[in-house]
Design an enzyme around this catalytic site. Structure first.
Site, PDB file in Angstrom:
ATOM      1  N   SER A 102       4.544  15.146 -12.403  1.00  0.00           N
ATOM      2  CA  SER A 102       5.002  13.861 -12.943  1.00  0.00           C
ATOM      3  C   SER A 102       4.739  12.702 -11.990  1.00  0.00           C
ATOM      4  O   SER A 102       4.613  11.554 -12.427  1.00  0.00           O
ATOM      5  CB  SER A 102       6.497  13.934 -13.277  1.00  0.00           C
ATOM      6  N   HIS A 145       9.070  10.303  -8.557  1.00  0.00           N
ATOM      7  CA  HIS A 145       8.510   9.354  -9.523  1.00  0.00           C
ATOM      8  C   HIS A 145       8.205   8.012  -8.861  1.00  0.00           C
ATOM      9  O   HIS A 145       7.190   7.372  -9.180  1.00  0.00           O
ATOM     10  CB  HIS A 145       9.494   9.167 -10.675  1.00  0.00           C
TER      11      HIS A 145
END
Length: 670
Positions: free
Chosen positions: A151, A204
């Site tokens: 991610s 992230h």
């Protein structure tokens, strides 16, 4: 990324089934190869179809495991492992749509390099952020958080996707909320952290920072360099290789066949279809744009004209050129193709003339530097400035000759097998040589300025006995040139990445970062020249010479100082007259080549070969050597020969002392 959990059961669950259904709905033939291979590899890794030499437990990344325990392999492998099948599903579905758009836009090779760079960069950035949070908040939990998953790379791709596809001022919807497109990735970061508390906020965030580093920072330059290096060392493409590559491609009867246009390998194409391929990473070409080919209705590649057919067809590369090259090409072919060919021939003649001039300048400068360093009587302040100027010119001449010879060898090699490697076509090395060349050119301009300043001060002020501050002079001549060139190189590295080896740099606006100060140096030297002429005319008025003699001396001094002070370089401030007649372009090319490449010869002639002090030193040295040879031949006694040479040496020392006293008296002889 998610904090580490157990590796879990490696079996096909609902998440994997839904991912497979999603891929089949899109169509495997529509998914670009790198995107499809990346998804397949991560699924196979999760299902243990690929059995790597590590456990999923050993794949997560943290400050504790990497920086303290030294398990550095996690930097590479943590990105491609996933905590569970739903983690895999959401990441791969999100990556599918981003990968399809970006790979079609960038090309498969560059996209694969982008993924590799993003994977390593996200891991490194995660470690840096976690270590910073640990030290700043004095909380050891940040260093123990172990993250895993793709991610972080996906967030970096989101930043890039928004940058390429979102127009300024546009809005997008995120879970029903309208947010500005430029802030969407930040809003998604906060939203995911609220809805999924187990997600890695630092992971992230690291992906977003990596995406910004590519969009606004140095990562794009790194990806471009790697792309050029891999392309350069790939196997040479041929028509046979192109046909072999597309041998198993799906195509039907009546399609245009696969073909190779000596640059790109084109796949089979359906009739009445325009095929696009990324532009090759050549000099003056933007690899982010596309070359075009059109397949006619009857399954034949279209020629240059709309209804023209050619064997193998015609490729339209007009969109590939950067704006600076397009402008030059339009100017070159503004009249006719015959005139363009003549201008190219003139340019080749100008290049040969440049190499001759640079070779002559190189020999002259070497001789002058030897004379200045060998004769002690020539070691004074004025000569020290000459040595610095000659050294700067010598470095520039050597670099230019090296590049020209390299280009000649490479072009000669291209006619044979096309696999020759050199400075001109090696990414990184080519840019480095051009940076060194611009540094040497800037140093030459600045030392020319110091020559003019010193000469102006000598003639206009009573400072003949004062020595210049060579620390300040060195800082201006060498230090300022390094500063100016470094600033220009940084801007070029970040903002001029669309073409190989910075082709067209001299016609870009960024070139004025170093060209502007050079122009100011030329203007200052012009002011020095005019004031020097005024002083010379004033002194000549005070003398008893007639008017004709005064004018002749003033004109002679001006002609000597004109190439010395760099006024002739003002021609380089104007663009080449490619859109003018052949005669005008020829005059411009030849005059510029003579004035520029023979500059070392001009300055050597003025400051060394025609300098009376240098000539006297050479004549005296020759006379002394002749006398010594005569003494050695005629004197049978070794003692008498030593005594005679000692007397000759005493005479030489006395002559040098007299010459040193004479140097304190100003002279109008340049």
């Amino acid at each position: 990324m998610q904090p580490r959990r157990g590796r879990g059961q490696s079996q096909v669950g609902l998440g994997v089934i839904m991912l497979a259904s999603q891929l089949l709905n899109v169509g495997l033939d529509r998914i670009p190869p790198v995107t499809l291979a990346t998804i397949a590899a991560q699924v196979a890794l999760f299902l243990n179809i690929i059995r790597p030499p590590w456990h999923r437990y050993d794949a997560c990344i943290s400050v504790l495991t990497v920086l303290r325990q030294g398990d550095y392999k996690r930097i590479l492998i943590s990105t491609f492992e996933h905590a569970d099948e739903w983690h895999l599903y959401y990441n791969m579905v999100s990556f599918l749509w981003k990968g399809m758009r970006l790979e079609q836009r960038m090309g498969s090779r560059r996209f694969a390099i982008l993924l590799a760079v993003f994977s390593v960069s996200c891991s490194m950035t995660y470690l840096a952020l976690a270590k910073t949070a640990t030290d700043f908040f004095h909380d050891g939990s940040y260093s123990r958080q172990c993250a895993i998953g793709f991610s972080g790379v996906i967030f970096a791709l989101k930043v890039l996707t928004h940058q390429l596809e979102s127009a300024p001022g546009t809005w997008t919807y995120l879970s029903g909320l309208a947010v500005p497109a430029r802030w969407a990735v930040w809003a998604e970061l906060v939203l995911i952290h609220i809805l999924v508390p187990g997600a890695s906020f630092i992971g992230h965030l690291a992906g977003i920072l990596v995406g910004l580093a590519y969009t606004y920072g140095p990562l794009e330059y790194a990806v471009s360099c790697l792309d050029k290096i891999i392309a350069a060392f790939s196997a040479a493409a041929t028509l046979e290789g192109c046909l072999r590559y597309h041998r198993n491609s799906a195509y039907q009867d009546g399609w245009c066949n696969a073909t190779f246009d000596s640059i790109l390998c084109w796949p089979p194409t359906a009739p009445s279809t325009e095929q696009l391929l990324p532009c090759p990473p050549f000099k003056g070409v933007d690899p982010n744009k596309f070359a075009r080919r059109y397949c006619l209705e009857d399954g034949i590649w279209r020629g240059r004209a709309h209804h023209e057919t050619l064997v193998g067809g015609w490729t339209n590369y007009s969109d590939c050129f950067i704006p600076e090259v397009k402008k030059l090409m339009d100017q070159l072919y503004s009249s006719s193709g015959d005139d363009a060919g003549k201008k190219l021939t003139i340019a080749r003649v100008g290049r040969i003339l440049e190499m001759v001039g640079l070779s002559v300048s190189f020999c002259c400068i070497i001789i002058c530097l030897f004379l200045f360093c060998y004769f002690r009587r020539l070691r004074n302040s004025r000569t020290r400035i000459h040595i610095h100027l000659f050294t700067a010119i010598l470095v520039l001449v050597v670099l230019r000759l090296t590049l020209y010879i390299d280009q000649y060898i490479i072009r000669a090699g291209d006619s044979n097998d096309g696999n020759e490697r050199g400075i001109d076509n090696t990414p990184g090395l080519c840019e480095l040589f051009y940076v060194l060349q611009e540094w040497a050119r800037s140093a030459t301009f600045l030392w020319m300025f110091l020559e003019g300043y010193y000469l102006h001060s000598t003639l206009t002020r009573d400072v003949f006995n004062e020595k210049p501050n060579f620390v300040v002079f060195s800082l201006i001549g060498w230090g300022l040139s390094i500063l100016l060139t470094s600033v220009w190189a940084i801007f070029m590295a970040y903002l001029y990445t669309e073409t190989q080896c910075w082709w067209g740099k001299h016609v870009s606006r960024l070139y004025w970062i170093i060209q502007g100060p050079r122009f100011m140096v030329i203007a200052a030297n012009l002011g020095f020249l005019l004031n020097i002429l005024r002083v010379l005319v004033t002194k000549l008025h005070e003398s008893s010479s007639n008017d004709v003699q005064k004018v002749r001396k003033a004109v002679r001094a001006a002609l000597f100082l004109l190439p010395l002070l760099g006024i002739t370089h003002s021609l380089e401030m104007f663009e080449p007259p490619l859109d003018r007649s052949v005669a005008v372009f020829g005059c411009y090319t030849i005059v510029l080549a003579v004035l520029d490449s023979f500059q070392g010869f001009y300055i050597s002639l003025l400051y060394c070969f025609l300098n009376q002090e240098v000539r006297d030193a050479v004549v005296k040295q020759w006379h002394d050597m002749s006398v010594q040879r005569q003494l050695g031949c005629r004197r049978p006694s070794h003692i008498d020969r030593k005594a005679s040479c000692r007397l000759l040496h005493m005479h030489s020392v006395r002559t040098d002392a007299e010459a040193t006293v004479e140097q304190t008296v100003p002279t109008e002889n340049p």
